[in-house]
Design a protein around this motif. Structure first.
Motif, PDB file in Angstrom:
ATOM      1  N   VAL A 164       0.835  -1.196   0.000  1.00  0.00           N
ATOM      2  CA  VAL A 164       0.000   0.000   0.000  1.00  0.00           C
ATOM      3  C   VAL A 164       0.872   1.249   0.000  1.00  0.00           C
ATOM      4  O   VAL A 164       1.974   1.258   0.540  1.00  0.00           O
ATOM      5  N   CYS A 166      -0.150   5.390   0.612  1.00  0.00           N
ATOM      6  CA  CYS A 166      -1.262   6.289   0.910  1.00  0.00           C
ATOM      7  C   CYS A 166      -1.015   7.719   0.466  1.00  0.00           C
ATOM      8  O   CYS A 166      -1.965   8.464   0.223  1.00  0.00           O
ATOM      9  N   CYS A 203      -5.473   6.652   2.447  1.00  0.00           N
ATOM     10  CA  CYS A 203      -5.255   5.206   2.333  1.00  0.00           C
ATOM     11  C   CYS A 203      -6.469   4.519   1.730  1.00  0.00           C
ATOM     12  O   CYS A 203      -6.343   3.638   0.866  1.00  0.00           O
ATOM     13  N   ASN A 207      -6.309   2.490  -1.672  1.00  0.00           N
ATOM     14  CA  ASN A 207      -6.157   1.055  -1.426  1.00  0.00           C
ATOM     15  C   ASN A 207      -7.414   0.457  -0.786  1.00  0.00           C
ATOM     16  O   ASN A 207      -7.331  -0.512  -0.032  1.00  0.00           O
ATOM     17  N   ILE A 211      -7.540  -2.693   2.382  1.00  0.00           N
ATOM     18  CA  ILE A 211      -7.333  -2.306   3.779  1.00  0.00           C
ATOM     19  C   ILE A 211      -8.003  -3.224   4.793  1.00  0.00           C
ATOM     20  O   ILE A 211      -7.380  -3.594   5.791  1.00  0.00           O
ATOM     21  N   THR A 382       7.635   2.404   1.350  1.00  0.00           N
ATOM     22  CA  THR A 382       6.227   2.186   1.704  1.00  0.00           C
ATOM     23  C   THR A 382       6.063   1.682   3.129  1.00  0.00           C
ATOM     24  O   THR A 382       4.932   1.468   3.569  1.00  0.00           O
ATOM     25  N   HIS A 385       3.597   3.485   5.424  1.00  0.00           N
ATOM     26  CA  HIS A 385       2.211   3.300   4.998  1.00  0.00           C
ATOM     27  C   HIS A 385       1.692   1.941   5.467  1.00  0.00           C
ATOM     28  O   HIS A 385       0.621   1.834   6.076  1.00  0.00           O
ATOM     29  N   VAL A 389      -1.388   1.005   8.167  1.00  0.00           N
ATOM     30  CA  VAL A 389      -2.564   0.272   7.699  1.00  0.00           C
ATOM     31  C   VAL A 389      -2.719  -1.038   8.464  1.00  0.00           C
ATOM     32  O   VAL A 389      -3.820  -1.397   8.899  1.00  0.00           O
TER      33      VAL A 389
END
Length: 521
Positions: A164, A166, A203, A207, A211, A382, A385, A389
């Motif tokens: 992911v 964001c 996010c 995605n 999530i 990443t 992020h 998440v």
């Protein structure tokens, strides 16, 4: 910096670079083999303990090992490393539905005649890329690589496994420069909370379908499917930092499939988000006290000095040669980074001296960028992020702003330096998050599982030693085997020759140490 368990990857790097230490005592006498990790023929039925039967299209997979691609921000691994991908259900409640790929990397055992099986690694975060990190750290696990295939993976939602993202780099840099992580005015508080809520919206927008499914329990289910398709009867596993939470979750869901498992730098499985923040406030202050003592400075006076410096930086950020200003948030992030390993303490001394003597922040910024996974070109990985998440998908305990304000006096008493930082993070981390968290804290009880080594370091800042005690107890009698490392830093394997030898004896020869074994670094 975040309240959530962080930087297992850094911890592993620092530990492996730190050099070996010595000294080992045991509690009750030698243990016996019990973990097991033998290779078995691939099963045709669904892996044991899955929420629902998995289709043959998944259980019948065989990884196609090929030359590895170049990872984001890293170097293409050479030598004997090969890569593959395994399909796993996006939603284990609908195992015949949509799938995602989990990226793997492997170095085959060097002694084929004495091969035990696969040994899977998770370096923490959550959000660390095992595909990128295992080749970098593999020399430190060289003895294990003689008899195990060393296998790294990117957990779901991380890097090569539907990773992911964001925000883009510019958005991250702007927030880093403008959002005060220790707000002390209404305007700063409003901006801080708005940024937290906006991050969740970002996010979800980028995605959204992923999530809800990026939980640690689903990653544990992925691990069991990976074990199955690799042809291992039991999962042999080495988890560091957040990787210990994943290991404990796996043991809870699949106790009969637990092979030789090591958990190092251990997350307290009984703690909710508030308790984790309290633990880390205690742990980082403890590490700061130990650092100050190593320099000959009184801990109380030194803490007051550092807190005073941060207040001055809050009023007037430090300039740097790059043109980026070091805010108090970045300064505190850099200080925290240096406490992850005793080998970094000299860097902290230099950074504090530069800030106090010269009024500049280049060295603090270097440490903060290391923590925030920002490279010299301004590109962020990443990991941050994925970390957020996954953490928010896991945790249902989300304190309100009012609760956090009520906690501030307690956290400030624990640490005048880190208290505000870690308390406020509770309000901003999962603010208005688009997905409900799975539970207040993970389950780790694993009756019937093979013995699991639980290694805790007394000076660990991010996962304080008490977490290892709690994990060993939660796993249950005869399962959790506590090994205490009297030393500093986040993670013990590679920095303590006693811990390293104890772990190697267990993973390679099945020798389970006595519960209560103590190593001195």
């Amino acid at each position: 910096m975040s309240e959530r368990v962080r930087a297992g990857a850094l911890a592993a790097a620092a530990v492996l670079l730190a050099g070996a230490m010595a000294g080992c005592t045991t509690g009750e006498g030698p243990g016996s083999s019990g973990g097991g990790g033998e290779r078995g023929a691939p099963q045709q039925q669904a892996p044991t303990g899955q929420a629902a039967a998995l289709p043959a299209a998944l259980t019948g997979q065989r990884p196609e090992w090929r030359a590895c691609p170049k990872p984001e921000g890293g170097e293409r691994p050479g030598g004997e490393w090969t890569c593959a991908s395994v399909k796993v259900p996006l939603d284990y409640k609908n195992p015949g539905g949509e799938t995602i790929g989990v990226a793997l990397i492997r170095q085959e055992a060097k002694d084929k005649d004495r091969r035990i099986g696969s040994l899977l690694f998770n370096f923490g975060g959550p959000g660390a890329s095992g595909v990128e990190l295992l080749p970098q750290f593999a020399d430190g696990y060289g003895k294990l690589g003689t008899r195990y295939d060393l296998v790294g993976f990117d957990p779901r939602g991380v890097a090569g496994s539907s990773g992911v993202r964001c925000r883009d780099d510019e958005e991250l840099a702007a927030a880093e420069a403008s959002v005060d992580l220790t707000p002390d005015t209404e305007a700063e508080t409003t901006a801080f909370l708005r940024d937290g809520a906006d991050f969740g919206k970002d996010c979800a927008a980028r995605n959204g379908t992923l999530i809800p499914h990026l939980t640690t329990s689903n990653t544990a289910r992925d691990l069991d499917l990976i074990r199955h398709v690799l042809g291992d009867r039991k999962l042999n596993y080495f988890g560091i930092s957040y990787g210990t939470q994943l290991g404990g979750t796996y043991a809870h869901l699949f106790p009969k499939n637990v092979g030789r498992t090591v958990l190092d730098a251990v997350v307290d499985p009984t703690a909710d988000s508030v308790a984790h923040a309290r633990h880390q406030t205690t742990g980082f202050q403890r590490a700061l006290d130990n650092y100050l003592a190593s320099t000959g400075e009184d801990a109380k006076a030194g803490t007051a000095r550092v807190a005073g410096l941060l207040k001055r930086i809050d009023r007037e950020p430090l300039p740097t040669s790059s043109g980026r200003d070091v805010t108090d948030s970045l300064a505190l992030t850099g200080i925290a980074q240096a406490l992850y390993a005793e080998s970094l303490w000299p860097k902290l001394t230099g950074a504090l001296e530069e800030a106090e003597r010269d009024g500049t922040g280049d060295k603090l910024l270097e440490l903060a960028d290391w923590y925030n996974n920002r490279d010299g070109s301004g590109h962020y990985s990443t990991q941050a992020h994925s970390q957020r998440v996954i953490s928010c998908a896991d945790s249902s305990r989300r304190p309100t702003t009012g609760e956090v304000k009520a906690l501030l006096p307690e956290f400030r008493r624990i640490s005048p330096v880190f208290g505000d930082f870690l308390a406020w993070d509770l309000a901003g981390w999962c603010a208005d998050w688009p997905v409900k968290g799975e539970a207040a804290h993970p389950a780790a009880s694993a009756p019937g599982a093979a013995p699991i080594l639980v290694v805790g370091t007394t000076g660990d800042p991010a996962t304080p030693y008490e977490g290892a005690q709690k994990m060993a107890a939660e796993l249950g009698p005869g399962v959790g085997v506590l090994v205490t490392n009297k030393g500093e830093g986040h993670g013990a394997y590679g920095s303590s020759s006693c811990v390293t030898g104890t772990v190697d004896d267990y993973l390679l020869d099945g020798k389970v140490p006595a519960n209560g074994t103590t190593c001195s670094s």
